[in-house]
Scaffold this motif. Sequence first.
Motif, PDB file in Angstrom:
ATOM      1  N   SER A  12       0.832  -1.208   0.000  1.00 12.60           N
ATOM      2  CA  SER A  12       0.000   0.000   0.000  1.00 12.60           C
ATOM      3  C   SER A  12       0.865   1.255   0.000  1.00 12.60           C
ATOM      4  CB  SER A  12      -0.926   0.007   1.221  1.00 12.60           C
ATOM      5  OG  SER A  12      -0.173   0.083   2.430  1.00 12.60           O
ATOM      6  N   CYS A  13       2.158   1.060   0.268  1.00 13.52           N
ATOM      7  CA  CYS A  13       3.115   2.166   0.185  1.00 13.52           C
ATOM      8  C   CYS A  13       3.182   2.717  -1.235  1.00 13.52           C
ATOM      9  CB  CYS A  13       4.492   1.679   0.631  1.00 13.52           C
ATOM     10  SG  CYS A  13       5.785   2.933   0.577  1.00 13.52           S
ATOM     11  N   ALA A  14       2.830   1.900  -2.224  1.00 15.77           N
ATOM     12  CA  ALA A  14       2.854   2.353  -3.623  1.00 15.77           C
ATOM     13  C   ALA A  14       1.926   3.541  -3.835  1.00 15.77           C
ATOM     14  CB  ALA A  14       2.461   1.202  -4.539  1.00 15.77           C
ATOM     15  N   PHE A  15       0.837   3.599  -3.076  1.00 14.84           N
ATOM     16  CA  PHE A  15      -0.089   4.723  -3.187  1.00 14.84           C
ATOM     17  C   PHE A  15       0.619   6.040  -2.865  1.00 14.84           C
ATOM     18  CE2 PHE A  15      -3.309   7.654  -1.618  1.00 14.84           C
ATOM     19  CZ  PHE A  15      -4.312   7.533  -2.583  1.00 14.84           C
ATOM     20  N   LEU A  16       1.527   5.988  -1.875  1.00 17.84           N
ATOM     21  CA  LEU A  16       2.269   7.190  -1.486  1.00 17.84           C
ATOM     22  C   LEU A  16       3.360   7.521  -2.492  1.00 17.84           C
ATOM     23  CD1 LEU A  16       2.734   6.437   2.330  1.00 17.84           C
ATOM     24  CD2 LEU A  16       0.796   7.524   1.191  1.00 17.84           C
ATOM     25  N   LEU A  17       3.942   6.494  -3.105  1.00 21.31           N
ATOM     26  CA  LEU A  17       5.026   6.724  -4.051  1.00 21.31           C
ATOM     27  C   LEU A  17       4.543   7.363  -5.349  1.00 21.31           C
ATOM     28  CD1 LEU A  17       7.097   3.445  -3.580  1.00 21.31           C
ATOM     29  CD2 LEU A  17       7.665   5.741  -2.791  1.00 21.31           C
ATOM     30  N   LEU A  18       3.242   7.398  -5.555  1.00 20.49           N
ATOM     31  CA  LEU A  18       2.709   8.049  -6.751  1.00 20.49           C
ATOM     32  C   LEU A  18       2.633   9.560  -6.602  1.00 20.49           C
ATOM     33  CD1 LEU A  18      -0.108   5.502  -7.673  1.00 20.49           C
ATOM     34  CD2 LEU A  18       2.134   5.756  -8.721  1.00 20.49           C
ATOM     35  N   GLU A  19       2.962  10.065  -5.408  1.00 21.34           N
ATOM     36  CA  GLU A  19       3.052  11.502  -5.214  1.00 21.34           C
ATOM     37  C   GLU A  19       4.317  12.031  -5.923  1.00 21.34           C
ATOM     38  OE1 GLU A  19       0.816  13.303  -3.854  1.00 21.34           O
ATOM     39  OE2 GLU A  19      -0.448  11.794  -2.872  1.00 21.34           O
ATOM     40  N   VAL A  79      -2.288  -7.611  -5.515  1.00 23.21           N
ATOM     41  CA  VAL A  79      -3.640  -7.042  -5.600  1.00 23.21           C
ATOM     42  C   VAL A  79      -3.659  -5.639  -5.022  1.00 23.21           C
ATOM     43  CG1 VAL A  79      -5.996  -7.247  -4.717  1.00 23.21           C
ATOM     44  CG2 VAL A  79      -4.826  -9.260  -5.618  1.00 23.21           C
ATOM     45  N   CYS A  80      -2.981  -5.431  -3.904  1.00 22.91           N
ATOM     46  CA  CYS A  80      -2.954  -4.118  -3.275  1.00 22.91           C
ATOM     47  C   CYS A  80      -2.201  -3.109  -4.138  1.00 22.91           C
ATOM     48  CB  CYS A  80      -2.310  -4.215  -1.897  1.00 22.91           C
ATOM     49  SG  CYS A  80      -2.410  -2.677  -0.951  1.00 22.91           S
ATOM     50  N   LEU A  81      -1.150  -3.559  -4.816  1.00 22.36           N
ATOM     51  CA  LEU A  81      -0.403  -2.671  -5.706  1.00 22.36           C
ATOM     52  C   LEU A  81      -1.279  -2.187  -6.851  1.00 22.36           C
ATOM     53  CD1 LEU A  81       2.222  -1.341  -6.668  1.00 22.36           C
ATOM     54  CD2 LEU A  81       2.819  -3.519  -7.780  1.00 22.36           C
ATOM     55  N   VAL A  82      -1.985  -3.114  -7.484  1.00 24.01           N
ATOM     56  CA  VAL A  82      -2.885  -2.747  -8.585  1.00 24.01           C
ATOM     57  C   VAL A  82      -3.996  -1.828  -8.074  1.00 24.01           C
ATOM     58  CG1 VAL A  82      -4.553  -3.646 -10.247  1.00 24.01           C
ATOM     59  CG2 VAL A  82      -2.374  -4.818  -9.905  1.00 24.01           C
ATOM     60  N   ALA A  83      -4.526  -2.164  -6.878  1.00 22.27           N
ATOM     61  CA  ALA A  83      -5.590  -1.328  -6.313  1.00 22.27           C
ATOM     62  C   ALA A  83      -5.084   0.078  -5.998  1.00 22.27           C
ATOM     63  CB  ALA A  83      -6.125  -1.985  -5.041  1.00 22.27           C
ATOM     64  N   SER A  84      -3.850   0.202  -5.540  1.00 22.70           N
ATOM     65  CA  SER A  84      -3.280   1.519  -5.233  1.00 22.70           C
ATOM     66  C   SER A  84      -3.163   2.366  -6.499  1.00 22.70           C
ATOM     67  CB  SER A  84      -1.900   1.363  -4.581  1.00 22.70           C
ATOM     68  OG  SER A  84      -2.002   0.723  -3.334  1.00 22.70           O
ATOM     69  N   LEU A  85      -2.683   1.743  -7.583  1.00 18.88           N
ATOM     70  CA  LEU A  85      -2.579   2.456  -8.851  1.00 18.88           C
ATOM     71  C   LEU A  85      -3.951   2.910  -9.339  1.00 18.88           C
ATOM     72  CD1 LEU A  85       0.043   0.192 -10.667  1.00 18.88           C
ATOM     73  CD2 LEU A  85       0.401   2.544  -9.920  1.00 18.88           C
ATOM     74  N   LEU A 140       5.277  -5.017  -9.837  1.00 22.64           N
ATOM     75  CA  LEU A 140       4.229  -6.028 -10.026  1.00 22.64           C
ATOM     76  C   LEU A 140       4.803  -7.281 -10.688  1.00 22.64           C
ATOM     77  CD1 LEU A 140       1.252  -6.793  -9.834  1.00 22.64           C
ATOM     78  CD2 LEU A 140       0.894  -5.699 -12.068  1.00 22.64           C
ATOM     79  N   ALA A 141       5.613  -7.091 -11.732  1.00 27.45           N
ATOM     80  CA  ALA A 141       6.239  -8.246 -12.395  1.00 27.45           C
ATOM     81  C   ALA A 141       7.180  -8.965 -11.439  1.00 27.45           C
ATOM     82  CB  ALA A 141       6.997  -7.767 -13.637  1.00 27.45           C
ATOM     83  N   TYR A 142       7.895  -8.185 -10.622  1.00 29.43           N
ATOM     84  CA  TYR A 142       8.827  -8.763  -9.659  1.00 29.43           C
ATOM     85  C   TYR A 142       8.097  -9.629  -8.635  1.00 29.43           C
ATOM     86  CZ  TYR A 142      12.688  -8.933  -6.297  1.00 29.43           C
ATOM     87  OH  TYR A 142      13.680  -9.353  -5.457  1.00 29.43           O
ATOM     88  N   LEU A 143       6.921  -9.166  -8.198  1.00 24.28           N
ATOM     89  CA  LEU A 143       6.129  -9.957  -7.256  1.00 24.28           C
ATOM     90  C   LEU A 143       5.710 -11.288  -7.871  1.00 24.28           C
ATOM     91  CD1 LEU A 143       3.836  -7.201  -5.678  1.00 24.28           C
ATOM     92  CD2 LEU A 143       5.785  -8.335  -4.615  1.00 24.28           C
ATOM     93  N   LEU A 144       5.356 -11.253  -9.146  1.00 27.06           N
ATOM     94  CA  LEU A 144       4.964 -12.496  -9.832  1.00 27.06           C
ATOM     95  C   LEU A 144       6.158 -13.436  -9.984  1.00 27.06           C
ATOM     96  CD1 LEU A 144       2.568 -11.041 -12.552  1.00 27.06           C
ATOM     97  CD2 LEU A 144       1.967 -12.125 -10.383  1.00 27.06           C
ATOM     98  N   VAL A 145       7.339 -12.847 -10.253  1.00 24.37           N
ATOM     99  CA  VAL A 145       8.551 -13.672 -10.335  1.00 24.37           C
ATOM    100  C   VAL A 145       8.853 -14.300  -8.981  1.00 24.37           C
ATOM    101  CG1 VAL A 145      11.060 -13.594 -10.679  1.00 24.37           C
ATOM    102  CG2 VAL A 145       9.545 -12.431 -12.276  1.00 24.37           C
ATOM    103  N   LEU A 146       8.619 -13.526  -7.913  1.00 15.69           N
ATOM    104  CA  LEU A 146       8.874 -14.052  -6.571  1.00 15.69           C
ATOM    105  C   LEU A 146       8.004 -15.268  -6.249  1.00 15.69           C
ATOM    106  CD1 LEU A 146       9.358 -10.857  -4.352  1.00 15.69           C
ATOM    107  CD2 LEU A 146      11.080 -12.508  -5.079  1.00 15.69           C
ATOM    108  N   LEU A 147       6.834 -15.377  -6.898  1.00 19.68           N
ATOM    109  CA  LEU A 147       6.020 -16.587  -6.722  1.00 19.68           C
ATOM    110  C   LEU A 147       6.797 -17.823  -7.148  1.00 19.68           C
ATOM    111  CD1 LEU A 147       2.449 -15.519  -7.936  1.00 19.68           C
ATOM    112  CD2 LEU A 147       3.072 -16.303  -5.647  1.00 19.68           C
TER     113      LEU A 147
END
Length: 458
Positions: free
Chosen positions: A109-116, A157-163, A187-194
């Motif tokens: 959810s920190c991604a929401f702040l990084l969009l500032e 999911v939270c990253l996509v929702a934040s965007l 987002l791609a990195y998270l999928l790779v981490l799976l």
Amino acid sequence: MTKPSDAVTQLSEADWIEAARYDKVVTGMRSSQVAALVVIGLLCGLMFPYVPAWQLALWGLASVLALGLRHDFGKRFTKLGELQSIDAQLNFARSRTWIWGLYGAVWTSCAFLLLEPMPPQLEGVCWMLLAGACSVAVLWMSAHLGVARLFLLSAAVCLVASLGLHSLIGWHAVHSESTFWFAGFLLAYLLVLLRVAAKQHEMHAKSIDLSYHNARLIYSLRQQTRTVQEALIFKDRFLAGAAHDLKQPVNALSIYAEWLGKEPELSAELGPKILQAAQAVNTLFDSMFDLVKLDAGQFRVVVQPVDIRRLFSDLELQFRPLAAQKGLELRVRPPPAGAALNSDPAILQRILGNLLGNAIRYTRQGGILLAVRRELDALRFEVWDTGIGIPPDQQSRIFGEFYKVQSGGTEEGFGLGLAIVQRLSGLLGQGISMRSRPGRGSVFCVRAPYNAAETIKR
């Protein structure tokens, strides 16, 4: 977690392994607690000049609370392990699965702040810190693949929702295309981490599987060692008890024989006493041989139809003289008409004979009753006596080898009869129970299923 060898037989293999996976997760979690706090502090410090204070404070508070939840999880999980309850540990961990999803959502959810709007270089550092925190978390979560997947999927999911939320609200225009590239990369990195989590999990699984089989081996070796130690202790008790109990009749035989040699005219008086002492020695040897055969598994069970009337007749013929010698009345109640039983007649006779012998030995006046009653799926053999009875505090110990009733007992016998009865009854799949009142007498019941072959097979 409890010692593996102590609990390896308490749970199924799958449950034990799952509990071990959670244990590895908790161990890794502890090592990353301080690092996570440092990353949260760095992110808050870097974003402070560019992000509204209330948003930053809200995210920082949520992150610290999430860390507190996982710390509490680890503490309580470990506490349950100290109480030697793997089953409770596993139930607790399963009931707190949501913690890992919440933890992943709070971090991304920190991604929401990084969009500032903020300098691209600084923004890149923040995204890298966030990606690094996720990768470190996956390393220790991968011991339990379900935990790692829940963390990563909730983070994605939270990253996509934040965007989406940021674009929908439109509080600020995104200042650079690099922001979307950073978010897409994460987002791609998270999928790779799976995929990375799955590979790491395979390594953990091999280690845990090896630990499980080592624990099984350790448990087996401990059991074998305990069995050997118990056998040695029993051997010592057995020899000591046998030597003690043999001493009296053998000394009596020696005295009577010497007496008879000096005064042959007393043969009529000494003959029965010599016979009684010889029978006592013979009885002890029979009991000892029975125990040795039971320990060696050499008792062969031959199931066949049992003639209960003949069995009772043989027992009456054998024990009536012994009862009469003590002035006791032995009553035998014939079995009900049509009563039939499939069992081993020789072993059954040995069981009832030991019970009758004990009843006569511990009864001073009155009598003994041998009876059989029909039940729905079994016959219940009963031996009643009007003897000394057994105090309640000794009733749980009377089936032990060489144990004799302490208060008001007799020096006769060797304390082996009931031990043999219990083991022979188990050999036939029969249940044995007793009721007793001190000073009033006892009743021993042997419940014999109609078809012993099926019981023994089970």
